[in-house]
Design an enzyme around this catalytic site. Structure first.
Site, short mmCIF file in Angstrom:
data_model
loop_
_atom_site.label_atom_id
_atom_site.label_comp_id
_atom_site.label_asym_id
_atom_site.label_seq_id
_atom_site.Cartn_x
_atom_site.Cartn_y
_atom_site.Cartn_z
N GLY A 49 0.87 -1.17 0.00
CA GLY A 49 0.00 0.00 0.00
C GLY A 49 0.90 1.21 0.00
N GLU A 50 0.69 2.08 0.95
CA GLU A 50 1.54 3.27 1.07
C GLU A 50 2.05 3.29 2.51
OE1 GLU A 50 2.50 5.12 -1.48
OE2 GLU A 50 3.81 6.08 -0.03
N SER A 51 3.35 3.05 2.67
CA SER A 51 3.87 2.81 4.02
C SER A 51 3.68 4.01 4.94
CB SER A 51 5.34 2.40 3.96
OG SER A 51 6.10 3.37 3.28
N CYS A 80 5.96 -5.54 0.05
CA CYS A 80 6.15 -4.17 -0.43
C CYS A 80 6.07 -3.12 0.71
CB CYS A 80 5.19 -3.90 -1.57
SG CYS A 80 5.80 -2.59 -2.64
N ARG A 107 12.90 3.40 -0.28
CA ARG A 107 11.56 3.41 -0.91
C ARG A 107 11.64 3.84 -2.37
NH1 ARG A 107 7.86 7.13 2.36
NH2 ARG A 107 6.30 6.24 1.00
N ILE A 144 5.61 -3.21 -7.72
CA ILE A 144 4.84 -1.97 -7.90
C ILE A 144 5.45 -0.89 -7.01
CG2 ILE A 144 2.55 -0.89 -7.72
CD1 ILE A 144 1.36 -3.73 -7.95
N ARG A 145 6.10 0.08 -7.62
CA ARG A 145 6.80 1.13 -6.85
C ARG A 145 7.53 0.50 -5.66
NH1 ARG A 145 3.59 4.23 -4.36
NH2 ARG A 145 1.76 2.97 -4.69
N HIS A 180 4.93 -8.45 -4.89
CA HIS A 180 3.57 -8.83 -4.48
C HIS A 180 3.24 -10.26 -4.89
CE1 HIS A 180 2.05 -4.79 -3.31
NE2 HIS A 180 3.00 -4.39 -4.15
N GLU A 182 0.96 -12.07 -3.94
CA GLU A 182 -0.51 -12.26 -4.00
C GLU A 182 -1.06 -11.86 -5.35
OE1 GLU A 182 1.03 -9.81 -2.61
OE2 GLU A 182 -0.10 -7.93 -2.83
N1 GLN Z 1 5.96 2.94 -2.67
C1 GLN Z 1 5.18 2.47 -1.58
C2 GLN Z 1 5.75 2.97 -0.25
O1 GLN Z 1 6.79 3.54 -0.22
C3 GLN Z 1 5.11 0.95 -1.58
C4 GLN Z 1 4.38 0.46 -2.80
C5 GLN Z 1 3.63 -0.82 -2.62
O2 GLN Z 1 3.36 -1.30 -1.51
N2 GLN Z 1 3.23 -1.41 -3.73
O3 GLN Z 1 5.15 2.78 0.76
#
Ligand code: GLN
Length: 203
Positions: A49-51, A80, A107, A144-145, A180, A182
Site C-alpha cells: 500500500g503506502e507505508s 512491499c 523506498r 509496484i513502486r 507482491h 498475491e
Molecule cells: N511505494 C510504496 C511505499 O513507499 C510501496 C508500494 C507498494 O506497496 N506497492 O510505501
C-alpha cells in the site's frame, strides 16, 4: 479448510488480494483493523500500500500489541509497503519503522523500469532452494513502486534476488518480499512458504 486463524492487516492497501490468494489455499483470513483482533492469531500478513499512510494509521496500542506478538514468534508475512514498515532502517525519505527484520530499505528506489513490472525469473539463492517448494525455476515477482533492500544483516537470509538485490528475505518468524506474491496467478511459493511457517509454529 486449513484450521488456523490468519490475520491480514486491513487499514489500507492490498489486503483483499491476500485474502483471495489465501482462500485458494483453503485458508480463512480475518481482516484486522482493531488491536483486539490481533489476539489469537496464528499468523499475520502486512500487505503493500503506502507505508507512510499505513504508519499513521497504526496507533500506539496497536503497535505495542504487534511488537509483543512479533517477539512471541508470531509468523509474519510482509509485502512491499509492509516490508518497509517492518525494516530496521528506511531511507528515501527516512521514515520510522518497527524493526522486525534486520534490513535497510530504500523506498521507490528502482527507477522507472521496475516502478511497476512483472519479473519472471527472480534468482533463487541457496536458502531459497531449501525453503521454497517449487519445481519451477522461474519464480515471478510483481513489483509496484517497490522498495529496494540495500543491506541485510544478522541472521537475515536472502531467498530471492533481482538484479543483485535481495527481494525476498527471512529472519526467524518474519518473511518479507519487496514484490507482491498475491498478485501472481496461481499460488506463489512465497505464500506456500508462509503457510508452512504457520503450520510449523503451531506444531
Ligand atoms: N511505494 C510504496 C511505499 O513507499 C510501496 C508500494 C507498494 O506497496 N506497492 O510505501
Amino acid at each position: 479448510m486449513v484450521k488456523f486463524a490468519l490475520g491480514v492487516l486491513a487499514f489500507q492497501g492490498g489486503f483483499e488480494k491476500h485474502r483471495e490468494k489465501l482462500a485458494e489455499l483453503n485458508v480463512k483470513t480475518l481482516l484486522v483493523k482493531k488491536q483486539e483482533e490481533l489476539n489469537s492469531l496464528d499468523g499475520l500478513v502486512i500487505p503493500g500500500g503506502e507505508s507512510s499512510t499505513l504508519l499513521k494509521l497504526l496507533d500506539d496500542d496497536f503497535r505495542i500489541r504487534l511488537v509483543e506478538l512479533f517477539e512471541a514468534g508470531l509468523p509474519i508475512l510482509t509485502t512491499c509497503a509492509g516490508t518497509i514498515i517492518v525494516a530496521n532502517r528506511v531511507n528515501s525519505p527516512v521514515q520510522e519503522s518497527l524493526n522486525f527484520i534486520n534490513i535497510s530499505v530504500e523506498r521507490n528506489s528502482y527507477g522507472r523500469q521496475v516502478n511497476s513490472q512483472v519479473i519472471s525469473n527472480l534468482k533463487i539463492n541457496v536458502a531459497g532452494q531449501k525453503l521454497l517448494k517449487t519445481e519451477n525455476q522461474n519464480i515471478e515477482g510483481v513489483f509496484i513502486r517497490a522498495p529496494r533492500i540495500t543491506s541485510i544483516g544478522g541472521k537475515v537470509e536472502s531467498l530471492l534476488e533481482f538484479d543483485g538485490d535481495p527481494v525476498l528475505v527471512k529472519e526467524g518468524n518474519v518473511l518479507s518480499a519487496t514484490f507482491h506474491p498475491e498478485l501472481s496467478s496461481g499460488v506463489h511459493p512465497v505464500i506456500s512458504l508462509f503457510v508452512e511457517m504457520i503450520q510449523k509454529a503451531k506444531n
